[in-house]
Design a protein around this motif. Structure first.
Motif, short mmCIF file in Angstrom:
data_model
loop_
_atom_site.label_atom_id
_atom_site.label_comp_id
_atom_site.label_asym_id
_atom_site.label_seq_id
_atom_site.Cartn_x
_atom_site.Cartn_y
_atom_site.Cartn_z
N UNK A 73 0.83 -1.20 0.00
CA UNK A 73 0.00 0.00 0.00
C UNK A 73 0.87 1.25 0.00
N UNK A 74 0.38 2.26 -0.70
CA UNK A 74 1.01 3.58 -0.66
C UNK A 74 -0.08 4.59 -0.32
N UNK A 75 0.34 5.72 0.22
CA UNK A 75 -0.63 6.75 0.57
C UNK A 75 -1.37 7.23 -0.68
N UNK A 76 -0.64 7.43 -1.76
CA UNK A 76 -1.29 7.89 -3.00
C UNK A 76 -2.22 6.81 -3.57
N UNK A 77 -1.86 5.55 -3.41
CA UNK A 77 -2.73 4.47 -3.87
C UNK A 77 -4.02 4.40 -3.11
N UNK A 78 -3.95 4.62 -1.79
CA UNK A 78 -5.17 4.62 -0.97
C UNK A 78 -6.04 5.82 -1.34
N UNK A 79 -5.41 6.99 -1.53
CA UNK A 79 -6.16 8.18 -1.94
C UNK A 79 -6.88 7.94 -3.27
N UNK A 80 -6.19 7.32 -4.20
CA UNK A 80 -6.79 7.03 -5.51
C UNK A 80 -7.93 6.02 -5.39
N UNK A 81 -7.74 4.99 -4.56
CA UNK A 81 -8.78 3.97 -4.39
C UNK A 81 -10.05 4.54 -3.76
N UNK A 82 -9.89 5.51 -2.85
CA UNK A 82 -11.04 6.06 -2.13
C UNK A 82 -11.68 7.23 -2.87
N UNK A 83 -11.06 7.68 -3.97
CA UNK A 83 -11.61 8.79 -4.74
C UNK A 83 -12.97 8.37 -5.31
N UNK A 84 -13.97 9.20 -5.08
CA UNK A 84 -15.31 8.92 -5.60
C UNK A 84 -16.14 7.99 -4.73
N UNK A 85 -15.58 7.50 -3.63
CA UNK A 85 -16.32 6.62 -2.72
C UNK A 85 -17.01 7.48 -1.68
N UNK A 86 -18.32 7.33 -1.55
CA UNK A 86 -19.09 8.09 -0.58
C UNK A 86 -18.93 7.46 0.81
N UNK A 87 -18.56 8.26 1.81
CA UNK A 87 -18.39 7.69 3.16
C UNK A 87 -19.72 7.23 3.75
N UNK A 88 -19.66 6.09 4.42
CA UNK A 88 -20.82 5.61 5.15
C UNK A 88 -20.85 6.31 6.51
N UNK A 89 -21.92 6.11 7.25
CA UNK A 89 -22.02 6.71 8.58
C UNK A 89 -20.96 6.08 9.50
N UNK A 90 -20.25 6.93 10.24
CA UNK A 90 -19.20 6.46 11.14
C UNK A 90 -19.82 6.15 12.50
N UNK A 91 -19.71 4.89 12.92
CA UNK A 91 -20.22 4.47 14.22
C UNK A 91 -19.11 4.02 15.14
N UNK A 92 -17.96 3.73 14.61
CA UNK A 92 -16.83 3.24 15.41
C UNK A 92 -15.56 3.94 15.01
#
Length: 104
Positions: free
Chosen positions: A12-31
């Motif tokens: 994993x790389x920081x830029x790879x994680x940023x790219x993977x999460x681009x366009x993903x809508x966050x779900x509700x944070x419960x934890x």
């Protein structure tokens, strides 16, 4: 960075994680949560996206450890709000402390 999540190695790389999460809508944070860019994501959602595995296959701790090592800001579970237990009987007080309700 090489890390192991659910017994599988991932590079994993920081830029790879940023790219993977681009366009993903966050779900509700419960934890536990991870801040990626300007958004706060639940840890299990991030783990599912970056590993392409079912959320039951890995723990939140594995993903938190990997995201922390990559430099992302991680937050623990939010504290549960206090419940007023004054004037309740022992059964109702215990139920309130567990976060459930009991009607008698």
């Amino acid at each position: 960075m090489r890390c192991v999540i659910a017994r599988f190695p991932f590079d994993l790389t920081k830029s790879g994680v940023l790219e993977s999460m681009k366009g993903i809508k966050p779900e509700q944070v419960l934890g536990e949560s991870v801040i990626i860019g300007r958004r706060t994501y639940p840890v299990k959602q991030v783990g599912q996206v970056i590993t392409r595995q079912d959320r039951r296959d890995f723990s939140a701790g594995e993903v938190l450890r990997a995201m922390t090592q990559l430099g992302f800001t991680c937050r623990g579970a939010l504290p549960r709000p206090a419940v007023a237990t004054r004037g309740l009987g022992p059964l109702q007080r215990a139920s309130a402390m567990l976060g459930t309700s009991v009607t008698v």
